[in-house]
Design a protein around this motif. Structure first.
Motif: not given
Ligand code: FES
Ligand code: FES
Length: 175
Positions: A45-69
């Motif tokens: 989403l972020r790097d290939h589709l430029d949808l940078t609203g979705t955030k990377k926090g921990c990158d291993h399932g701990q923080c929820g910053a990357c939540t999408v539907l």
């Protein structure tokens, strides 16, 4: 001679898998893309589709910053591979806007000042929208419990709960 062997070994220790074509329906639009098998949905989403609203926090399932539907269910996009979502419907925070109108939960976050730095906010909102769709959040305690996978280092939790309560009142969780 030794140099030749070293060069041979480092050139291709194992064959790299090819990219895999998938179709993702992202925010209502079909996107045909090729990904290496190890690319996460978050990076897609972020790097290939430029949808940078979705955030990377921990990158291993701990923080929820990357939540999408995904197919209307909230997930941590860092924990799934893009190639696993072939044919899926993905909604990011950008896709919650309809006809230039904010989703009621986006508006409620503004109304209740439910953020400080904003880094967790898109994940909080997508998770909240998923929560509303689940139809289980009937009390403050349940909202807190069901939003516990989304961390906020700024401690905006009370206002986040108020925003979710407002959205529950305005749209009944059906949008
Ligand atoms: Fe995915 Fe933290 S970045 S859970
Ligand atoms: Fe800063 Fe939540 S608003 S981490």
């Amino acid at each position: 001679m030794v140099q030749d062997v070293v060069a041979e070994q480092s050139a291709s220790p194992i064959a790299l898998p090819k990219k895999i074509e998938v179709t993702l329906r992202v925010n209502g639009e079909d996107r045909r893309l090729s990904f290496a098998p190890w690319v996460s949905l978050l990076d897609a989403l972020r790097d290939h589709l430029d949808l940078t609203g979705t955030k990377k926090g921990c990158d291993h399932g701990q923080c929820g910053a990357c939540t999408v539907l995904v197919n209307d269910r909230r997930i941590n996009s860092c924990m799934t591979l893009a190639v696993m979502q072939d044919g899926a419907e993905i909604t990011t925070v950008e896709g919650l806007v309809h006809n230039d109108a904010l989703h009621p939960l986006q508006q409620a976050f503004i109304d209740h000042d439910a953020f400080q730095c904003g880094y967790c906010t898109s994940g909080q909102i997508c998770s909240g929208v998923g929560l509303l769709k689940e139809g289980k959040a009937h009390s403050v305690d349940v909202i807190k419990e069901l939003m516990s996978g989304n961390l906020c280092r700024c401690g905006a939790y009370p206002n986040i709960v108020l925003a979710i309560q407002q959205a529950m009142g305005t749209d009944g969780g059906t949008r």
